[in-house]
Design a protein around this motif. Structure first.
Motif, PDB file in Angstrom:
ATOM      1  N   ASN A  41       0.176  -3.320   2.391  1.00  0.00           N
ATOM      2  CA  ASN A  41       1.132  -3.245   3.507  1.00  0.00           C
ATOM      3  C   ASN A  41       0.467  -3.612   4.829  1.00  0.00           C
ATOM      4  OD1 ASN A  41       3.266  -2.475   1.931  1.00  0.00           O
ATOM      5  ND2 ASN A  41       3.114  -0.295   2.406  1.00  0.00           N
ATOM      6  N   ALA A  42      -0.758  -3.115   5.015  1.00  0.00           N
ATOM      7  CA  ALA A  42      -1.472  -3.391   6.262  1.00  0.00           C
ATOM      8  C   ALA A  42      -1.738  -4.892   6.379  1.00  0.00           C
ATOM      9  CB  ALA A  42      -2.779  -2.610   6.281  1.00  0.00           C
TER      10      ALA A  42
ATOM     11  N   ALA B 226       1.341  -6.740   7.283  1.00  0.00           N
ATOM     12  CA  ALA B 226       1.697  -6.524   8.691  1.00  0.00           C
ATOM     13  C   ALA B 226       0.844  -7.424   9.589  1.00  0.00           C
ATOM     14  CB  ALA B 226       1.508  -5.059   9.057  1.00  0.00           C
TER      15      ALA B 226
ATOM     16  N   ASP C  64      -4.254  -0.610  10.892  1.00  0.00           N
ATOM     17  CA  ASP C  64      -4.206  -2.072  11.031  1.00  0.00           C
ATOM     18  C   ASP C  64      -3.735  -2.432  12.421  1.00  0.00           C
ATOM     19  OD1 ASP C  64      -1.226  -2.816  11.129  1.00  0.00           O
ATOM     20  OD2 ASP C  64      -1.273  -1.565   9.325  1.00  0.00           O
TER      21      ASP C  64
ATOM     22  N   GLY D 199       3.244  -3.717  13.253  1.00  0.00           N
ATOM     23  CA  GLY D 199       3.762  -2.375  13.548  1.00  0.00           C
ATOM     24  C   GLY D 199       5.245  -2.227  13.254  1.00  0.00           C
ATOM     25  N   MET D 200       5.752  -1.042  13.544  1.00  0.00           N
ATOM     26  CA  MET D 200       7.180  -0.780  13.298  1.00  0.00           C
ATOM     27  C   MET D 200       7.801  -0.082  14.490  1.00  0.00           C
ATOM     28  SD  MET D 200       7.273   0.641   9.378  1.00  0.00           S
ATOM     29  CE  MET D 200       5.610   1.265   9.314  1.00  0.00           C
TER      30      MET D 200
ATOM     31  N   ASN E 121      12.343   1.539   6.786  1.00  0.00           N
ATOM     32  CA  ASN E 121      11.365   1.089   5.794  1.00  0.00           C
ATOM     33  C   ASN E 121      10.730   2.233   5.012  1.00  0.00           C
ATOM     34  OD1 ASN E 121      11.823  -1.474   6.668  1.00  0.00           O
ATOM     35  ND2 ASN E 121      10.039  -1.538   8.009  1.00  0.00           N
ATOM     36  N   LEU E 122      10.546   3.331   5.690  1.00  0.00           N
ATOM     37  CA  LEU E 122       9.830   4.419   5.030  1.00  0.00           C
ATOM     38  C   LEU E 122      10.760   5.517   4.532  1.00  0.00           C
ATOM     39  CD1 LEU E 122       6.844   4.669   7.542  1.00  0.00           C
ATOM     40  CD2 LEU E 122       7.068   3.199   5.539  1.00  0.00           C
TER      41      LEU E 122
ATOM     42  N   ALA F 282      12.126   0.666  -0.402  1.00  0.00           N
ATOM     43  CA  ALA F 282      12.235  -0.567   0.359  1.00  0.00           C
ATOM     44  C   ALA F 282      12.672  -1.750  -0.472  1.00  0.00           C
ATOM     45  CB  ALA F 282      10.920  -0.858   1.039  1.00  0.00           C
ATOM     46  N   LYS F 283      11.929  -2.044  -1.486  1.00  0.00           N
ATOM     47  CA  LYS F 283      12.163  -3.340  -2.119  1.00  0.00           C
ATOM     48  C   LYS F 283      12.274  -3.205  -3.616  1.00  0.00           C
ATOM     49  CE  LYS F 283      11.293  -6.606   1.229  1.00  0.00           C
ATOM     50  NZ  LYS F 283      10.015  -6.903   1.835  1.00  0.00           N
TER      51      LYS F 283
ATOM     52  N   GLY G 241       4.420   0.706  -3.728  1.00  0.00           N
ATOM     53  CA  GLY G 241       4.559   0.778  -2.293  1.00  0.00           C
ATOM     54  C   GLY G 241       4.081   2.054  -1.652  1.00  0.00           C
ATOM     55  N   PHE G 242       4.592   2.203  -0.463  1.00  0.00           N
ATOM     56  CA  PHE G 242       4.172   3.247   0.442  1.00  0.00           C
ATOM     57  C   PHE G 242       4.186   4.654  -0.174  1.00  0.00           C
ATOM     58  CE2 PHE G 242       5.612   6.327   3.626  1.00  0.00           C
ATOM     59  CZ  PHE G 242       4.518   6.305   4.462  1.00  0.00           C
TER      60      PHE G 242
ATOM     61  N   THR H 167      -0.502  -0.078  13.087  1.00  0.00           N
ATOM     62  CA  THR H 167      -0.075   1.111  12.353  1.00  0.00           C
ATOM     63  C   THR H 167      -1.273   1.907  11.835  1.00  0.00           C
ATOM     64  OG1 THR H 167       1.887  -0.085  11.620  1.00  0.00           O
ATOM     65  CG2 THR H 167       1.312   1.883  10.370  1.00  0.00           C
TER      66      THR H 167
ATOM     67  N   HIS I 173       6.032  -7.653  -7.357  1.00  0.00           N
ATOM     68  CA  HIS I 173       6.699  -6.442  -7.853  1.00  0.00           C
ATOM     69  C   HIS I 173       7.325  -6.663  -9.218  1.00  0.00           C
ATOM     70  CE1 HIS I 173       6.104  -4.829  -3.940  1.00  0.00           C
ATOM     71  NE2 HIS I 173       6.965  -5.610  -3.360  1.00  0.00           N
TER      72      HIS I 173
HETATM   73  P1  ADP Z   1       7.028  -3.024   0.109  1.00  0.00           P
HETATM   74  O1  ADP Z   1       5.645  -3.207   0.593  1.00  0.00           O
HETATM   75  O2  ADP Z   1       7.220  -3.305  -1.317  1.00  0.00           O
HETATM   76  O3  ADP Z   1       8.057  -3.674   0.972  1.00  0.00           O
HETATM   77  P2  ADP Z   1       6.569  -0.327   0.846  1.00  0.00           P
HETATM   78  O4  ADP Z   1       7.246   0.947   0.422  1.00  0.00           O
HETATM   79  O5  ADP Z   1       5.118  -0.410   0.540  1.00  0.00           O
HETATM   80  O6  ADP Z   1       7.370  -1.473   0.167  1.00  0.00           O
HETATM   81  O7  ADP Z   1       6.774  -0.542   2.384  1.00  0.00           O
HETATM   82  C1  ADP Z   1       8.044  -0.555   2.929  1.00  0.00           C
HETATM   83  C2  ADP Z   1       8.099  -1.333   4.210  1.00  0.00           C
HETATM   84  O8  ADP Z   1       7.512  -0.598   5.264  1.00  0.00           O
HETATM   85  C3  ADP Z   1       7.361  -2.644   4.200  1.00  0.00           C
HETATM   86  O9  ADP Z   1       8.126  -3.678   3.641  1.00  0.00           O
HETATM   87  C4  ADP Z   1       7.111  -2.858   5.692  1.00  0.00           C
HETATM   88  O10 ADP Z   1       8.249  -3.423   6.308  1.00  0.00           O
HETATM   89  C5  ADP Z   1       6.938  -1.452   6.209  1.00  0.00           C
HETATM   90  N1  ADP Z   1       5.517  -1.110   6.324  1.00  0.00           N
HETATM   91  C6  ADP Z   1       4.764  -0.399   5.476  1.00  0.00           C
HETATM   92  N2  ADP Z   1       3.504  -0.317   5.913  1.00  0.00           N
HETATM   93  C7  ADP Z   1       3.445  -1.000   7.075  1.00  0.00           C
HETATM   94  C8  ADP Z   1       2.417  -1.301   8.032  1.00  0.00           C
HETATM   95  N3  ADP Z   1       1.166  -0.888   7.853  1.00  0.00           N
HETATM   96  N4  ADP Z   1       2.747  -2.036   9.115  1.00  0.00           N
HETATM   97  C9  ADP Z   1       4.012  -2.477   9.298  1.00  0.00           C
HETATM   98  N5  ADP Z   1       5.013  -2.252   8.432  1.00  0.00           N
HETATM   99  C10 ADP Z   1       4.743  -1.512   7.344  1.00  0.00           C
END
Ligand code: ADP
Length: 637
Positions: free
Chosen positions: A35-36, A39, A77, A81-82, A90-91, A95-96, A123-124, A169, A270
């Motif tokens: 993810n980092a 980003a 990273d 950012g978000m 996203n969190l 997400a996907k 993911g996250f 982030t 994925h």
């Molecule tokens: P995926 O990576 O499969 O999209 P995740 O659950 O890992 O799913 O993350 C969800 C979303 O959160 C990411 O698509 C991204 O938009 C955002 N995200 C996660 N980590 C970061 C980060 N370090 N910096 C910016 N956006 C992030």
């Protein structure tokens, strides 16, 4: 401050993660690092056209900060950012597709088998496998405000304003206490983190940095008895890059196994299933590039959504310049996923310019040849695998043949396979090669299922002559043949509607005479059917069936069925011109003729309607009045 709840499906996934008995919990780091890295990709791309970013390529980095005392791992990273809204979207939800698919598979009776977890880009949320609290402090590039997202797991999360000087982030994972089953504290050890980065994230394109202490020898200034200098040993900490940063596609073929490529594919896209082909290209010439492409093992869940549009990511010297490059290869190969990296592509390039980029066109053409070559090889070496591929993506190839008035048909046609008898699938080339000398045309039968196409009454005459039939199951198939026009000079012949060319001159003459003889009956049947058919005629195509339905003037019954679900009223009202064909050799037709000629009109009308309904049934049409049909049949006894 109010706690927000996770969406129901996310909660379930989270529960799984938190209570995970999965032994491979260590993949959490790979997910957070990836993810980092994504980003940073995004901000780096932005920096190409936006001076305000103020970072050079070498300034981007990911830091891992371990704090044993408070038991935290922070992954920091300086990427895009978000915003608060993004953090929430996203969190707060799955997400996907990766996470989503994982969740679905877990729910489908496999709930106990957690071993599949590592195959997904989970993911996250995977952070919760090792952490009992996750805090994300993030600031979106272009915004002055930072936010903090925090969650202890399934009971929800909070979002509050926070402080962060620059965009990027921090993901701060508070590591669970050690238990009898699991020593979570190991994840706070430098050696462990180094090993995990090497194992899963070595090819991340951005430096992953960590403070690594080591002993350093310093001269004390004093001397030993023999005159040599005296040393002291102190611990110094150096900030080191712990990944090699060479992307997998940049490494030479001999250094990367197919397994590694497959693992890369699964994580990046994925997908829990192995791809059915891995294509690696290292081209040097007028345009140099490296490519690592995959043909997925199955159609993705979102096959028909915009998500699907081209899965090829474009890099220039390791910098991502476009995530989904639609103009690289044609739609007919858009199932291919992967990466293309070319130093010849300018970094500072917009989508519009790319469309007309010569280098890109050259790369695209070459890649298409490679993909085709790989598919041909698969077809030759492993037909079952190819059939599986074709089941998934054959429709793309077929659409490709029909696209742009058949412009790509010659390139694609040898990749098409069609069903014949005995559950076989052949290319048109193979079909023609196996044709007996006396066979003049390529015969095909079309219906909505294979079984139905095979049982069409018109098949018998063709099969009796020892000729093979191609069975089509969609109107698209018919359009494909229409576009191809012929194969090696052999025309396509629809066994239902076209002249099979089997009759000799004498037989034709006899048929004409028989036609005259049966005129009264044919006219009568047409009148009784009252517009349901445009023509009633005799046929010699039917071996042991009394009747069959065919069509004339282009629109076939298959097309009619297809259009019935069309978007416009005009489309839905398209009707085929039906032709009722009667077999004069059959007892039922002979009886009908006798009835008409002897004036037994009631019985004749009954028989005529019955024969027409039988023909409709065999052609797979819905019949309008089944009760009337049953009554008619009843009169026979
Ligand atoms: P995926 O990576 O499969 O999209 P995740 O659950 O890992 O799913 O993350 C969800 C979303 O959160 C990411 O698509 C991204 O938009 C955002 N995200 C996660 N980590 C970061 C980060 N370090 N910096 C910016 N956006 C992030």
């Amino acid at each position: 401050m109010a706690k927000k709840q996770f969406k129901a499906e996310s909660k379930r996934l989270l529960d799984l993660m938190i209570n995970s008995i999965y032994t491979n919990k260590e993949i959490f780091l790979r997910e957070i690092l990836s993810n980092a890295s994504d980003a940073i990709d995004k901000l780096c791309y932005q920096s190409l056209t936006d001076d305000q970013v103020g970072l050079n390529r070498e300034d981007f980095r990911i830091d891992i900060i371990l704090d044993k005392d408070v038991r935290t791992i922070t992954v920091r990273d300086n990427g895009i950012g978000m915003s608060a809204e993004e953090a929430e979207n996203n969190l707060g939800v799955i997400a996907k597709s990766g996470s989503y698919k994982f969740k679905n598979e877990m729910e489908e009776e496999k709930a106990e088998d957690i071993s599949i977890i590592g195959q997904f880009g989970v993911g996250f949320y995977s952070a919760f496998m090792v952490a009992d609290e996750v805090t994300v402090i993030t600031r979106r590039y272009g915004s002055d405000e930072a936010v903090q997202w925090q969650s202890k797991g399934a009971d929800g999360y909070t979002i509050t304003p926070a402080q962060r000087d620059t965009a990027g982030t921090d993901v701060i994972m508070h590591i669970k206490p050690d238990s009898e089953e699991e020593l979570y504290g190991t994840y706070l050890e430098i050696w462990k983190i180094k090993a995990l980065v090497k194992k899963y994230s070595d090819y991340v394109r951005w430096p992953i940095k960590m403070d690594i202490p080591h002993q350093e020898r310093v001269e004390t200034g004093e001397k030993n008895d023999d005159g040599s200098p005296k040393y002291d040993y102190t611990m110094v900490t150096e900030n080191e890059t712990i990944n090699s940063m060479v992307p997998i596609w940049q490494r030479s073929k001999k250094d990367v196994t197919d397994e590694e490529c497959i693992a890369f594919y699964k994580e990046k896209h994925h997908d829990s299933k192995d791809p059915c082909a891995v294509i690696r290209v290292n081209a040097e010439g007028t345009v140099s590039y490296k490519a690592l492409l995959f043909i997925p093992g199955e159609q993705s869940d979102n096959a028909f959504s915009a998500e699907r549009k081209s899965g090829i990511t474009l890099y220039s010297n390791g910098v991502m310049i476009m995530e989904k490059c639609e103009d690289l290869i044609h739609d007919y190969f858009e199932f291919a996923k992967g990466i293309v990296d070319s130093p010849d592509l300018s970094l500072n390039i917009s989508r519009e310019i790319l469309q007309h980029n010569r280098q890109l066109r050259v790369i695209g053409q070459n890649l298409e040849k490679k993909i085709k070559g790989e598919l041909e090889k698969m077809m030759k070496d492993d037909r079952t695998k190819y059939e599986e591929f074709f089941k998934n993506f054959g429709v793309d190839l077929k659409c490709g043949v029909c696209d742009e008035y058949g412009r790509y048909k010659d390139f694609l046609k040898d990749l098409l396979i069609f069903h014949t008898s005995d559950d076989k699938q052949v290319t048109l080339k193979e079909y023609v090669e196996a044709m007996p000398e006396s066979q003049q045309a390529i015969y095909y039968a079309s219906s909505d299922t294979l079984k139905h196409a095979m049982s069409l009454p018109q098949c018998a005459q063709v099969k009796d002559r020892g000729f093979e039939i191609i069975y089509l199951t969609s109107p698209l198939d018919e359009m494909v043949l229409e576009n191809l026009q012929d194969q090696d000079g052999k025309r396509f012949c629809n066994i239902v509607t076209d002249d099979l060319g089997f009759e000799t001159e004498e037989e034709k003459k006899a048929a004409e005479e028989r036609d005259i003889e049966c005129r009264e009956m044919l006219d009568y049947v047409k009148e009784v059917l009252d517009g349901a058919v445009t023509k009633v005629k005799l046929t010699s195509k039917l071996v042991d069936m009394p009747c069959a339905l065919s069509t004339e003037d282009g629109i076939t019954l298959e097309m009619e069925k297809y259009f019935r679900h069309g978007p416009s009223e005009e489309m839905r009202s398209v009707r085929a011109n039906r032709v009722l064909e009667l077999n004069p050799e059959h007892k039922a037709v002979q009886t009908l003729k006798e009835c008409v000629e002897s004036g037994d009109k009631e019985r004749a009308a009954n028989l005529a309607k019955m024969l027409n309904t039988m023909a409709e049934l065999m052609a797979g049409c819905d019949i309008e009045d089944p009760a009337a049909f049953v009554k008619q049949v009843g009169t026979l006894f």
